[in-house]
Design an enzyme around this catalytic site. Structure first.
Site, PDB file in Angstrom:
ATOM      1  N   GLU A 101       5.638 -31.819 -30.429  1.00  0.00           N
ATOM      2  CA  GLU A 101       6.145 -30.922 -29.387  1.00  0.00           C
ATOM      3  C   GLU A 101       7.341 -30.116 -29.876  1.00  0.00           C
ATOM      4  O   GLU A 101       8.166 -30.596 -30.648  1.00  0.00           O
ATOM      5  CB  GLU A 101       6.565 -31.746 -28.159  1.00  0.00           C
ATOM      6  CG  GLU A 101       5.418 -32.591 -27.641  1.00  0.00           C
ATOM      7  CD  GLU A 101       5.652 -33.161 -26.251  1.00  0.00           C
ATOM      8  OE1 GLU A 101       4.698 -33.712 -25.706  1.00  0.00           O
ATOM      9  OE2 GLU A 101       6.767 -33.060 -25.705  1.00  0.00           O
ATOM     10  N   CYS A 114      13.925 -26.135 -30.121  1.00  0.00           N
ATOM     11  CA  CYS A 114      14.110 -27.562 -30.425  1.00  0.00           C
ATOM     12  C   CYS A 114      12.870 -28.042 -31.174  1.00  0.00           C
ATOM     13  O   CYS A 114      11.747 -27.975 -30.664  1.00  0.00           O
ATOM     14  CB  CYS A 114      14.300 -28.316 -29.111  1.00  0.00           C
ATOM     15  SG  CYS A 114      14.452 -30.086 -29.329  1.00  0.00           S
ATOM     16  N   CYS A 121       8.513 -41.823 -33.723  1.00  0.00           N
ATOM     17  CA  CYS A 121       9.855 -42.166 -34.221  1.00  0.00           C
ATOM     18  C   CYS A 121       9.901 -43.653 -34.542  1.00  0.00           C
ATOM     19  O   CYS A 121       9.214 -44.455 -33.907  1.00  0.00           O
ATOM     20  CB  CYS A 121      10.909 -41.816 -33.162  1.00  0.00           C
ATOM     21  SG  CYS A 121      12.603 -41.919 -33.798  1.00  0.00           S
ATOM     22  N   CYS A 125      15.120 -46.263 -29.787  1.00  0.00           N
ATOM     23  CA  CYS A 125      16.227 -46.165 -28.828  1.00  0.00           C
ATOM     24  C   CYS A 125      15.648 -46.495 -27.449  1.00  0.00           C
ATOM     25  O   CYS A 125      14.576 -45.994 -27.085  1.00  0.00           O
ATOM     26  CB  CYS A 125      16.845 -44.763 -28.852  1.00  0.00           C
ATOM     27  SG  CYS A 125      17.532 -44.356 -30.469  1.00  0.00           S
ATOM     28  N   CYS A 128      14.388 -43.657 -24.760  1.00  0.00           N
ATOM     29  CA  CYS A 128      13.751 -42.414 -25.236  1.00  0.00           C
ATOM     30  C   CYS A 128      12.224 -42.488 -25.184  1.00  0.00           C
ATOM     31  O   CYS A 128      11.631 -43.490 -25.597  1.00  0.00           O
ATOM     32  CB  CYS A 128      14.220 -42.144 -26.662  1.00  0.00           C
ATOM     33  SG  CYS A 128      13.472 -40.669 -27.377  1.00  0.00           S
ATOM     34  N   GLY A 174      11.478 -37.586 -33.342  1.00  0.00           N
ATOM     35  CA  GLY A 174      11.737 -38.124 -34.671  1.00  0.00           C
ATOM     36  C   GLY A 174      13.187 -38.102 -35.101  1.00  0.00           C
ATOM     37  O   GLY A 174      14.047 -37.536 -34.427  1.00  0.00           O
ATOM     38  N   HIS A 230      26.188 -42.371 -27.587  1.00  0.00           N
ATOM     39  CA  HIS A 230      25.742 -43.059 -26.365  1.00  0.00           C
ATOM     40  C   HIS A 230      26.535 -44.303 -25.956  1.00  0.00           C
ATOM     41  O   HIS A 230      26.324 -44.830 -24.858  1.00  0.00           O
ATOM     42  CB  HIS A 230      24.254 -43.449 -26.434  1.00  0.00           C
ATOM     43  CG  HIS A 230      23.356 -42.328 -26.802  1.00  0.00           C
ATOM     44  ND1 HIS A 230      23.371 -41.121 -26.167  1.00  0.00           N
ATOM     45  CD2 HIS A 230      22.419 -42.218 -27.783  1.00  0.00           C
ATOM     46  CE1 HIS A 230      22.481 -40.309 -26.716  1.00  0.00           C
ATOM     47  NE2 HIS A 230      21.903 -40.952 -27.712  1.00  0.00           N
ATOM     48  N   CYS A 348      15.437 -33.391 -22.909  1.00  0.00           N
ATOM     49  CA  CYS A 348      15.827 -34.348 -23.961  1.00  0.00           C
ATOM     50  C   CYS A 348      15.198 -35.705 -23.714  1.00  0.00           C
ATOM     51  O   CYS A 348      15.272 -36.235 -22.611  1.00  0.00           O
ATOM     52  CB  CYS A 348      17.330 -34.614 -23.923  1.00  0.00           C
ATOM     53  SG  CYS A 348      18.307 -33.260 -24.400  1.00  0.00           S
TER      54      CYS A 348
HETATM   55  N1  SAH Z   1      16.609 -38.839 -33.588  1.00  0.00           N
HETATM   56  C1  SAH Z   1      17.566 -37.801 -33.315  1.00  0.00           C
HETATM   57  C2  SAH Z   1      16.994 -36.582 -32.595  1.00  0.00           C
HETATM   58  C3  SAH Z   1      16.091 -36.805 -31.397  1.00  0.00           C
HETATM   59  S1  SAH Z   1      16.701 -37.203 -29.813  1.00  0.00           S
HETATM   60  C4  SAH Z   1      18.732 -38.363 -32.552  1.00  0.00           C
HETATM   61  O1  SAH Z   1      18.693 -39.522 -32.165  1.00  0.00           O
HETATM   62  O2  SAH Z   1      19.722 -37.651 -32.392  1.00  0.00           O
HETATM   63  C5  SAH Z   1      17.639 -35.896 -29.152  1.00  0.00           C
HETATM   64  C6  SAH Z   1      18.715 -36.401 -28.152  1.00  0.00           C
HETATM   65  O3  SAH Z   1      18.154 -36.745 -26.858  1.00  0.00           O
HETATM   66  C7  SAH Z   1      19.398 -37.664 -28.653  1.00  0.00           C
HETATM   67  O4  SAH Z   1      20.765 -37.597 -28.402  1.00  0.00           O
HETATM   68  C8  SAH Z   1      18.741 -38.722 -27.800  1.00  0.00           C
HETATM   69  O5  SAH Z   1      19.456 -39.897 -27.796  1.00  0.00           O
HETATM   70  C9  SAH Z   1      18.656 -38.015 -26.464  1.00  0.00           C
HETATM   71  N2  SAH Z   1      17.732 -38.659 -25.529  1.00  0.00           N
HETATM   72  C10 SAH Z   1      16.685 -39.449 -25.822  1.00  0.00           C
HETATM   73  N3  SAH Z   1      16.059 -39.846 -24.699  1.00  0.00           N
HETATM   74  C11 SAH Z   1      16.734 -39.292 -23.668  1.00  0.00           C
HETATM   75  C12 SAH Z   1      16.540 -39.292 -22.250  1.00  0.00           C
HETATM   76  N4  SAH Z   1      15.529 -39.943 -21.687  1.00  0.00           N
HETATM   77  N5  SAH Z   1      17.402 -38.585 -21.505  1.00  0.00           N
HETATM   78  C13 SAH Z   1      18.396 -37.880 -22.071  1.00  0.00           C
HETATM   79  N6  SAH Z   1      18.619 -37.836 -23.393  1.00  0.00           N
HETATM   80  C14 SAH Z   1      17.792 -38.523 -24.197  1.00  0.00           C
END
Ligand code: SAH
Length: 370
Positions: A101, A114, A121, A125, A128, A174, A230, A348
């Site tokens: 995506e 983006c 991935c 986390c 996510c 990723g 975070h 995000c």
């Molecule tokens: N792997 C990289 C890039 C991808 S995530 C990273 O971790 O930075 C892009 C951003 O969106 C990251 O800060 C991630 O933690 C955040 N993110 C992931 N899931 C989310 C969610 N459900 N709501 C808001 N932000 C989220």
């Protein structure tokens, strides 16, 4: 005769996998001059031409040779969805049927794309959506830069008054720093004046905190850096971002300081997803001020976007505002990210694609977290 043998032995090269230096080597093997690389990069990336016969400043014989020795192969556009707020999400299908995506986010002063760096991935986390898919594979350079190539052309074809793509964030599916061999050439193309000609400030790589990757990016190709923090303490961050067990906050911030120093003392953006009653209390904000006191930092608070099957809730607006006030009073520039594209699951953490996981979620964190 010798040259012929070399030329005949090389595999057809997908020219979208090549940055300027590898394209120069490719043309050297073909017995061509180096400047062919800039010509071809301009055709492909600036003019959007992917048929060799239309590259009119190449001789007929070189075009014929390129047809044998090279290809220009892009992902397919599988679906395009437009959000009510103007965001566009594309699903691109790769040649092994993985779907990734890419999201376009128009704002009054810029247009941000983006981009994804992996199919799925490995990092797990806990909040996510991409993590839920598990990990399929690394994206090739052609699949990373292909997202920018395709989005540029799709926006042109929409023929609306789009401002085009002025900024890139590697913040899609990723972890880009776990795919640097393919991500670095893609970034070099974004910066190359024969290709996308973006300034380093307009290309931002977001990482969950892979320290050796931060150091390599610093040494090889500086861009703007965003770090997904975070949580201000290891105990909590270990739970939200399991990679923290391998690269804890103290070491991560040291790497950030090194990066900023090499990058003209520019600020690192720390992303902080606001999770109700988990990391959104005043004590978290105060601790965040403390741990970031020695790092050139700005903070981007991200309201948690809901993901099916994930039990977290977004912090109430009041808590986010209170959190931000504490940070701002403490002297750190802090903004709250506007949620965009959530009606098409383009916000995000909502990017999931349809990847064919080789490592499903429950098994995927062990090698990175321990
Ligand atoms: N792997 C990289 C890039 C991808 S995530 C990273 O971790 O930075 C892009 C951003 O969106 C990251 O800060 C991630 O933690 C955040 N993110 C992931 N899931 C989310 C969610 N459900 N709501 C808001 N932000 C989220």
């Amino acid at each position: 005769m010798g040259d012929c043998a070399v030329v005949n032995s090389i595999e057809p090269l997908n020219l979208l996998d090549a940055d300027n230096s590898s394209l120069e080597s490719f043309f050297a093997v073909l017995g061509e001059r180096k400047f062919r690389s800039s010509q071809v990069l301009q055709w492909i990336h600036k003019s959007g031409i992917v048929e060799f016969d239309r590259m009119t400043n190449l001789s007929k014989s070189l075009r014929e040779l390129l047809k044998q020795k090279a290809s220009i192969t892009l992902p397919d556009v599988f679906e395009e969805r437009q959000s009510s707020d103007g965001c566009i999400k594309w699903l691109f299908r790769l040649n092994d049927n993985n779907i990734i995506e890419t999201v376009y986010i128009p704002e009054p002063s810029r247009g941000t794309l983006c981009i994804s760096s992996q199919a799925g991935c490995q990092l797990n986390c806990t909040f996510c959506a991409t993590a839920q898919q598990g990990f399929s594979r690394q994206l090739k350079t052609s699949e990373i830069i292909g997202q920018l190539w395709l989005a540029t052309r799709q926006l042109e074809a929409l023929a609306k008054n789009h401002r085009g793509i002025t900024n890139i964030v590697l913040m899609g599916m990723g972890e880009p720093l776990l795919n640097l061999p393919h991500v670095l050439p893609a970034i070099r193309l974004m910066l190359d004046n024969n290709a996308y000609n973006l300034s380093r400030k307009r290309v931002t790589l977001s990482t969950a905190g892979v320290i050796p990757g931060i150091d390599r990016l610093r040494e090889e190709c500086l861009t703007s850096l965003a770090v997904s923090l975070h949580a201000p303490y290891d105990e909590l961050r270990d739970k939200l971002v399991p990679l923290n067990k391998k690269y804890p906050i103290g070491d991560l911030l040291e790497a950030c300081k090194r990066y900023s120093k090499s990058n003209n003392d520019s600020e690192i953006t720390f992303e902080y997803t606001m999770l109700e009653e988990i990391n959104d209390q005043p004590k978290h904000a105060k601790k965040l001020l403390e741990v970031l006191s020695a790092v050139p930092a700005k903070i981007n608070l991200i309201p948690f976007n809901k993901v099916e099957g994930i039990p977290f809730r977004c912090s109430p607006v009041k808590s986010i505002d209170r959190f931000r006030e504490i940070l701002v009073k403490g002297g750190i520039i802090s903004t709250t990210r506007k949620t965009r594209g959530d009606d098409i699951n383009a916000a995000c953490g909502q990017l999931a694609g349809f990847v064919k996981p080789r490592i499903p979620r429950r098994h995927s964190n062990s090698s990175w977290a321990n």
